[in-house]
Design an enzyme around this catalytic site. Structure first.
Site, PDB file in Angstrom:
ATOM      1  N   VAL A 194       0.841  -1.198   0.000  1.00  0.00           N
ATOM      2  CA  VAL A 194       0.000   0.000   0.000  1.00  0.00           C
ATOM      3  C   VAL A 194       0.881   1.255   0.000  1.00  0.00           C
ATOM      4  CG1 VAL A 194      -1.742   1.288   1.302  1.00  0.00           C
ATOM      5  CG2 VAL A 194      -1.884  -1.210   1.159  1.00  0.00           C
ATOM      6  N   TYR A 195       1.938   1.238   0.806  1.00  0.00           N
ATOM      7  CA  TYR A 195       2.877   2.363   0.835  1.00  0.00           C
ATOM      8  C   TYR A 195       3.524   2.551  -0.532  1.00  0.00           C
ATOM      9  CZ  TYR A 195       7.072   5.065   1.918  1.00  0.00           C
ATOM     10  OH  TYR A 195       8.065   6.006   1.914  1.00  0.00           O
ATOM     11  N   GLY A 196       4.000   1.457  -1.131  1.00  0.00           N
ATOM     12  CA  GLY A 196       4.631   1.541  -2.447  1.00  0.00           C
ATOM     13  C   GLY A 196       3.683   2.098  -3.497  1.00  0.00           C
TER      14      GLY A 196
END
Length: 250
Positions: free
Chosen positions: A126-128
């Site tokens: 999700v961060y990526g």
């Protein structure tokens, strides 16, 4: 933290005038208030450096009903920049610099499910994905600003010991976090590419790029896809429109 930093800057730079604006970048009403304060304080804006990030291990929503990672890591950049853009263009030559990450290489992009409501929530994926959105949006903004003498660039700072994700560190994760931090750059080293893009004459007039270690590099294929960039722009506009003052009153 910001008050301490303000004091340090003023102590080290005689005559410096530092103003602090504090906001929760996960709340769009707060982003709008911060923009109003900045516009009141700054008759011109020469550089806007977007640098905000959060890593979540599980799905959480902001008060706006938006998944937290998307809200902080992408929509805060998008909304704050839009609110300041007229002043930035009027101040040209000016620069917009946004901190992204090479973590975009393991993104799981689905523009119809930007908030991971219908897929398994994996924190780093999700961060990526949010960092991929930073690069896509930056490229789309650069196209829109061609001819204005405002440049737009995104960057990878490297792995930096900033406390990112510390709120998730409990039990064994705390030990792992401490071990990993010993391998990371200092904040001072991690800021070098941001400072380079914000201030170096070497990059004057260069726009639409992705950078690491003060050198331009090519991001992954999805980051370079103009159709995806434009689709993201439309979806981002829709996600911030609900918090606009006219929406609240009408």
């Amino acid at each position: 933290k910001v008050e301490a930093l303000k004091g340090d800057i003023e102590a080290e730079n005689e005559g410096a005038e530092v103003e602090v604006v504090v906001a929760d970048l996960g709340v769009q009403k707060e982003v709008r208030r911060a923009a109003e304060e900045i516009l009141a304080l700054c008759p011109r804006i020469d550089v806007l450096l977007n640098n905000a990030g959060v890593v979540q291990l599980s799905f959480e929503e902001t008060p706006d009903g938006i998944e937290t990672t998307l809200a902080v890591n992408h929509l805060a950049y998008f909304l704050l920049t839009q609110l300041l853009l007229e002043r930035i263009v009027a101040s040209a030559p000016a620069r917009i610099v946004s901190v992204a990450s090479d973590a975009h290489s393991f993104a799981d992009l689905d523009l119809d499910d930007l908030q991971f409501r219908h897929r398994k929530f994996r924190g780093m994926r999700v961060y990526g994905t949010s960092k991929l959105l930073n690069i896509q949006w930056s490229a789309a903004l650069a196209r829109r600003l061609r001819g204005t003498n405002v440049t737009v660039n995104a960057l990878h700072p490297g792995g930096v010991n900033t406390g990112l994700g510390d709120q998730n560190a409990t039990g064994i994760l705390t030990l792992v976090s401490r071990l990993v931090k010993g391998l990371l750059k200092s904040p001072e080293k991690g800021a070098e590419t941001s400072i380079y893009l914000a201030s170096s004459p070497d990059v004057e007039g260069i726009t639409g790029g992705y950078w690491a270690n003060c050198k331009q590099k090519q991001p992954g294929r999805p980051a370079r896809d103009e159709a995806l960039q434009e689709d993201l722009w439309e979806k981002s506009e829709a996600l911030v429109a609900a918090s606009a003052p006219e929406s609240a009153t009408g």
